[in-house]
Scaffold this motif. Structure first.
Motif, short mmCIF file in Angstrom:
data_model
loop_
_atom_site.label_atom_id
_atom_site.label_comp_id
_atom_site.label_asym_id
_atom_site.label_seq_id
_atom_site.Cartn_x
_atom_site.Cartn_y
_atom_site.Cartn_z
N SER A 74 -6.80 -4.46 -3.45
CA SER A 74 -7.27 -3.13 -3.81
C SER A 74 -6.38 -2.11 -3.10
O SER A 74 -5.64 -2.49 -2.18
N PRO A 75 -6.46 -0.83 -3.45
CA PRO A 75 -5.67 0.17 -2.72
C PRO A 75 -6.31 0.60 -1.40
O PRO A 75 -5.77 1.47 -0.71
N ASP A 76 -7.42 -0.02 -1.03
CA ASP A 76 -8.11 0.32 0.22
C ASP A 76 -7.49 -0.49 1.36
O ASP A 76 -7.58 -1.73 1.36
N PRO A 77 -6.87 0.14 2.34
CA PRO A 77 -6.22 -0.59 3.43
C PRO A 77 -7.19 -1.40 4.30
O PRO A 77 -6.76 -2.27 5.04
N ARG A 78 -8.47 -1.12 4.19
CA ARG A 78 -9.45 -1.87 4.98
C ARG A 78 -9.83 -3.19 4.33
O ARG A 78 -10.46 -4.04 4.97
N ASP A 79 -9.47 -3.39 3.07
CA ASP A 79 -9.74 -4.66 2.40
C ASP A 79 -8.67 -5.69 2.78
O ASP A 79 -7.47 -5.39 2.71
N LEU A 101 0.83 -1.21 0.00
CA LEU A 101 0.00 0.00 0.00
C LEU A 101 0.86 1.27 0.00
O LEU A 101 0.42 2.33 -0.46
N SER A 102 2.09 1.13 0.50
CA SER A 102 3.00 2.28 0.61
C SER A 102 3.91 2.41 -0.60
O SER A 102 4.79 3.30 -0.61
#
Length: 538
Positions: free
Chosen positions: A402-407, A264-265
């Motif tokens: 996905s780029p969503d950290p909650r996924d 993600l980073s």
């Protein structure tokens, strides 16, 4: 905007140790970010209560793998701790360091300082072993380890005797001179309560003015100033917060969440990052690769003698053991379900043990929805002999979806994807049956309930363990350590190759898995990692 000397992402087995060690001398400020909440929950603190946490989203990430061809298409459930102490707060508490040869192989692969002779003094420093100090065990450290030999169920003695009858030796200490043989497991409890990494390390550190803990703080991105890790962005109470690190960012989020956060980073396989529109900070093909895990299965038997089933199933039995636990902190609720076990070789040609045994003086053939049915065993006397492979050759991967950290990330376990792993497990389940046929156990067995006597041929045995096997919760190596940046993610001092002020300190750095339960190895990684960080900032 807050600034600390060190930011530790993850208050789990390694992160708790890192926070305690870095803050001990009082020179450095430490911010600890934990995505979960408090570990002060009854079923977390009560050792056998971990059956209640097995699916609890309040304390458990509840990951699921992709449907796995090696497991008959099953999507395996992967519990991981989402609370202070991480998985040390929801695990089965068995304290196994691993074989000396495991760590010697790490060092031989180009990682100086990671041989068993280097780590043994560290284990002894932080251990407080009830069995007493000797050349192998430590006494007086912050992590208490209970010696269960005087507390085991009588059936466990039959298991030990059967193991000796089957040709194994009696091993008085799996963390001593050798691992091979059968014996009683030491567990991380103290006075009938779980001794998690939080209890042993983090909570003492939290009393210091230079430590600040943020719970329910989901790290979403490591921030960079050029190629230097400068801080962390995280979500808390629905808003984005930025924290800066004056010296280093230390990622201790675990084998699943650490590669997820790196990707993600902008640190990971370039094609993966570009697919999700994430700017590439540092292309590193091995972030999330080389996933290893131990796979296990139980063989379950109906017995002619009483087992824990008869005390843990009826209401009056629950009342009895509950009262015993509340008043005295003793009894079945104060222990792990795995009281005995051992290590063996599937064939004499193996240079050392490659399989682990677990003995459980109860059975759970009849499932109960919503929890691991430790506290709701079968209505008849039963017991289980479990096993898991110690050094599988199958490799998987963990990648963001996905780029969503909650996924949750995509976990591809690739269980039993090599012929070697299949042939070793086939030999292992045959040994379990041989163990059960020894006089000490055969005399009390009325029937094999799982897989049952109709499962006979090699093909049937393989089909059975593909259908019934699952993780034994030991995933490692997704950001592995090594001297070569083209083959590893961190160097032997746990610095991320190609970047500065960024380290990974958790089980994701293991070059290869270890022989046995992985929590002890994760904790010593935290201790060793913190030691190296302090050396670099003297």
């Amino acid at each position: 905007m807050q600034t600390s000397d060190f930011i530790v992402v993850g208050a789990g087995s390694a992160g708790s140790v890192v926070a305690e060690r870095l803050s001990a001398n009082g020179r450095f400020s430490v911010l600890v970010l934990e995505a979960g909440g408090s570990d002060r929950r009854f079923y977390v603190q009560m050792p056998l209560g971990y059956g209640k946490t097995f699916f609890d989203p309040a304390v458990n990430w509840n990951y699921r793998t992709e449907p796995d061809p090696g497991l008959n298409g099953n999507a395996d459930h992967w519990p991981r701790g989402k609370l202070l102490g991480g998985s040390s707060s929801i695990n089965a508490m068995v304290w196994i360091r691993g074989a000396a040869e495991d760590y010697d192989a790490w060092a031989a692969a180009g990682n100086p300082g990671w041989a068993y002779a280097d780590l043994l003094p560290l284990f002894r420093q932080f251990e407080d072993n009830e069995a007493g100090a000797d050349q192998w065990r430590g006494r007086g450290g912050p992590l208490h380890i209970t010696d269960n030999r005087a507390r085991i169920h009588p059936l466990t003695q039959r298991f030990l005797k059967a193991g000796i009858e089957a040709g194994l030796t009696l091993n008085q200490d799996f963390n001593g001179a050798a691992q091979e043989g059968v014996g009683i497991y030491q567990i991380t409890t103290r006075n009938g309560r779980r001794m998690s990494a939080s209890r042993a390390f983090l909570r003492p550190a939290m009393k210091r003015a230079n430590v600040r803990l943020e719970t329910h703080a989901l790290a979403t991105k490591i921030l960079f100033d050029g190629r230097r890790a400068a801080g962390v962005e995280y979500l808390r109470n629905g808003r984005a917060v930025t924290a800066l690190a004056g010296r280093e960012v230390i990622v201790s989020a675990g084998t699943v969440a650490t590669p997820q956060l790196l990707q993600l980073s902008g640190i990971g396989p370039a094609g993966l990052l570009q697919r999700f529109g994430i700017p590439v900070v540092h292309a590193s093909a091995h972030v999330g690769e080389n996933l290893q895990d131990h796979l296990g299965i139980n063989y379950t038997y109906k017995a002619s003698l009483p087992t824990l089933n008869q005390i843990l199933r009826p209401w009056w039995g629950k009342l009895l053991v509950g009262t015993q636990y509340l008043l005295l902190r003793r009894g079945p609720l104060s222990m792990s379900m795995n009281q005995g076990g051992g290590f063996f070789r599937t064939d004499p040609g193996q240079p050392r043990p490659n399989m682990q045994l677990y003995f459980q003086a109860f059975s759970t053939v009849i499932p109960r929805l919503g929890e691991r049915p430790i506290l709701s065993p079968d209505p008849w006397p039963g017991f289980s002999i479990g096993l898991s492979n110690c050094r599988p050759t199958s490799r998987g991967s963990i990648t963001i979806r996905s780029p969503d950290p909650r996924d949750h990330p995509r976990i591809v376990a690739n269980a039993y994807s090599t012929e070697r792993d299949v042939s070793e497990m086939l030999a292992a389940v045959k040994f379990v049956r041989r163990l059960a046929s020894m006089p000490a156990l055969a005399g009390i067995i009325e029937a094999e309930m799982l897989p049952g006597p109709a499962c006979l041929t090699d093909d049937e045995l393989v089909a059975d363990f593909r259908a019934r096997s699952g993780t034994v919760y030991h995933p490692v190596s997704t950001c592995r350590m090594g001297p070569d940046p083209s083959r590893s993610v961190v160097d032997p001092r746990l610095k991320v190759h190609g970047l500065s002020s960024l380290r990974i300190v958790d089980a994701s750095i293991f070059p290869d898995s270890i022989t046995g339960n992985t929590n002890a190895a994760a904790i010593v990684t935290g201790w060793k990692g913190a030691q190296m960080i302090l050396e670099d900032w003297q």
